[in-house]
Design a protein around this motif. Structure first.
Motif, PDB file in Angstrom:
ATOM      1  N   LEU A  32     -19.583  -5.649   0.341  1.00  0.00           N
ATOM      2  CA  LEU A  32     -18.755  -5.907   1.163  1.00  0.00           C
ATOM      3  C   LEU A  32     -17.817  -6.916   0.803  1.00  0.00           C
ATOM      4  CD1 LEU A  32     -20.343  -5.222   4.608  1.00  0.00           C
ATOM      5  CD2 LEU A  32     -18.623  -3.715   3.774  1.00  0.00           C
ATOM      6  N   LEU A  33     -18.422  -7.924   0.249  1.00  0.00           N
ATOM      7  CA  LEU A  33     -17.839  -9.244  -0.334  1.00  0.00           C
ATOM      8  C   LEU A  33     -17.024  -8.966  -1.311  1.00  0.00           C
ATOM      9  CD1 LEU A  33     -20.849 -11.846  -0.325  1.00  0.00           C
ATOM     10  CD2 LEU A  33     -18.858 -11.800   1.072  1.00  0.00           C
ATOM     11  N   LYS A  34     -17.296  -7.925  -2.429  1.00  0.00           N
ATOM     12  CA  LYS A  34     -16.510  -7.285  -3.451  1.00  0.00           C
ATOM     13  C   LYS A  34     -15.185  -6.613  -2.844  1.00  0.00           C
ATOM     14  CE  LYS A  34     -16.380  -4.293  -7.066  1.00  0.00           C
ATOM     15  NZ  LYS A  34     -16.994  -3.083  -8.082  1.00  0.00           N
ATOM     16  N   GLN A  35     -15.259  -5.942  -1.737  1.00  0.00           N
ATOM     17  CA  GLN A  35     -14.214  -5.411  -1.014  1.00  0.00           C
ATOM     18  C   GLN A  35     -13.373  -6.447  -0.535  1.00  0.00           C
ATOM     19  OE1 GLN A  35     -15.541  -2.586   2.009  1.00  0.00           O
ATOM     20  NE2 GLN A  35     -14.809  -0.706   0.659  1.00  0.00           N
ATOM     21  N   ALA A  36     -13.662  -7.437  -0.036  1.00  0.00           N
ATOM     22  CA  ALA A  36     -12.870  -8.467   0.651  1.00  0.00           C
ATOM     23  C   ALA A  36     -12.105  -9.126  -0.329  1.00  0.00           C
ATOM     24  CB  ALA A  36     -13.761  -9.196   1.507  1.00  0.00           C
ATOM     25  N   ALA A  37     -12.642  -9.558  -1.398  1.00  0.00           N
ATOM     26  CA  ALA A  37     -12.094 -10.135  -2.232  1.00  0.00           C
ATOM     27  C   ALA A  37     -11.170  -9.279  -3.287  1.00  0.00           C
ATOM     28  CB  ALA A  37     -13.434 -10.347  -3.573  1.00  0.00           C
ATOM     29  N   GLU A  38     -11.357  -8.094  -3.275  1.00  0.00           N
ATOM     30  CA  GLU A  38     -10.054  -7.125  -3.800  1.00  0.00           C
ATOM     31  C   GLU A  38      -9.040  -6.864  -2.904  1.00  0.00           C
ATOM     32  OE1 GLU A  38     -12.263  -3.527  -4.734  1.00  0.00           O
ATOM     33  OE2 GLU A  38     -13.269  -4.207  -6.452  1.00  0.00           O
ATOM     34  N   GLY A  39      -9.228  -7.474  -1.513  1.00  0.00           N
ATOM     35  CA  GLY A  39      -8.073  -7.298  -0.715  1.00  0.00           C
ATOM     36  C   GLY A  39      -7.858  -6.086   0.069  1.00  0.00           C
ATOM     37  N   PRO A  42      -6.133  -3.698   6.092  1.00  0.00           N
ATOM     38  CA  PRO A  42      -5.476  -2.697   6.975  1.00  0.00           C
ATOM     39  C   PRO A  42      -5.028  -1.490   6.461  1.00  0.00           C
ATOM     40  CG  PRO A  42      -4.805  -4.666   7.768  1.00  0.00           C
ATOM     41  CD  PRO A  42      -5.454  -5.191   6.318  1.00  0.00           C
ATOM     42  N   GLU A  43      -4.597  -1.626   5.053  1.00  0.00           N
ATOM     43  CA  GLU A  43      -3.929  -0.415   4.617  1.00  0.00           C
ATOM     44  C   GLU A  43      -5.277   0.435   4.363  1.00  0.00           C
ATOM     45  OE1 GLU A  43      -4.855  -3.313   1.687  1.00  0.00           O
ATOM     46  OE2 GLU A  43      -3.255  -3.524   3.248  1.00  0.00           O
ATOM     47  N   ALA A  44      -6.195   0.284   4.305  1.00  0.00           N
ATOM     48  CA  ALA A  44      -7.257   1.149   3.788  1.00  0.00           C
ATOM     49  C   ALA A  44      -7.862   1.829   5.178  1.00  0.00           C
ATOM     50  CB  ALA A  44      -8.514   0.572   3.230  1.00  0.00           C
ATOM     51  N   LEU A  45      -7.544   1.238   6.246  1.00  0.00           N
ATOM     52  CA  LEU A  45      -7.872   1.902   7.656  1.00  0.00           C
ATOM     53  C   LEU A  45      -6.821   2.762   8.398  1.00  0.00           C
ATOM     54  CD1 LEU A  45      -9.249  -1.377   9.148  1.00  0.00           C
ATOM     55  CD2 LEU A  45     -10.239   0.442   7.904  1.00  0.00           C
ATOM     56  N   ASN A  46      -6.920   3.595   9.261  1.00  0.00           N
ATOM     57  CA  ASN A  46      -6.424   4.448   9.966  1.00  0.00           C
ATOM     58  C   ASN A  46      -5.206   3.549  10.748  1.00  0.00           C
ATOM     59  OD1 ASN A  46      -4.863   6.168  11.620  1.00  0.00           O
ATOM     60  ND2 ASN A  46      -6.820   7.213  11.968  1.00  0.00           N
TER      61      ASN A  46
END
Length: 178
Positions: A32-39, A42-46
């Motif tokens: 999750l920290l890696k995902q947050a760092a990569e940015g 909202p574009e990844a969500l519906n």
């Protein structure tokens, strides 16, 4: 015996469930920290879900003053009801006690009259009149809480006091029987 030693050597130790859960949680946190760092945002969500959540947040923010005042208002309204209920119960209990006392005092008064003991009859009658003050006091409590009409209770208390004063005056004027 060597077969037993070989079987023990082939067995692998069972992992501790707490250690397994901790390592799984640590791996999930790192992901999750890696995902947050990569940015990943909202574009990844519906997009519809993101818009709905944003709309809901905006509406809630607009209603915060109303929602924050709702709790104390409910508590105040509930407290008023509890006070009224307690006052009504107190009035009911005091009235029952006064009626029981009046019954005893009226019985004593009647027996005293039959036995030609007018002084005792007078005391019992005055006691019966005084029980009205007990009911009047309970009525005043009920009126203060809004259960009864305060003006009506005040008038009733004045009449009770007048009756007791008149009866006391008449009783004191009466000469004791010899």
């Amino acid at each position: 015996m060597k077969a037993d030693d070989n079987a023990k050597a082939d067995e692998q130790p069972t992992p501790d469930p707490a250690d397994t859960a901790a390592s799984l949680l640590e791996a999930l946190n790192e992901h999750l920290l890696k995902q947050a760092a990569e940015g990943a945002g909202p574009e990844a969500l519906n997009q519809r879900i993101v818009e709905s959540v944003n709309l809901l947040n905006t509406q809630l923010a607009a209603h915060v003053p109303v929602l924050s005042a709702l709790g104390p208002e409910l508590l105040i309204a509930q407290a008023r009801g509890l006070v009224a209920q307690s006052a009504a119960s107190y009035f009911d209990g005091a009235t029952k006690l006064a009626l029981a006392s009046q019954g005893v005092l009226l019985r004593q008064m009647t027996e005293s009259i039959v036995n030609n003991n007018l002084d005792a009859a007078t005391e019992s009658a005055l006691g019966a009149l005084n029980t009205h003050l007990l009911v009047g006091g309970a009525a005043a409590v009920a009126a203060a809480s809004g259960v009864l009409d305060a003006e009506g209770v005040s008038q009733a208390l004045e009449r009770i006091n007048t009756s007791i004063a008149q009866f006391s005056a008449i009783a004191s004027e009466r000469t004791p029987s010899a």
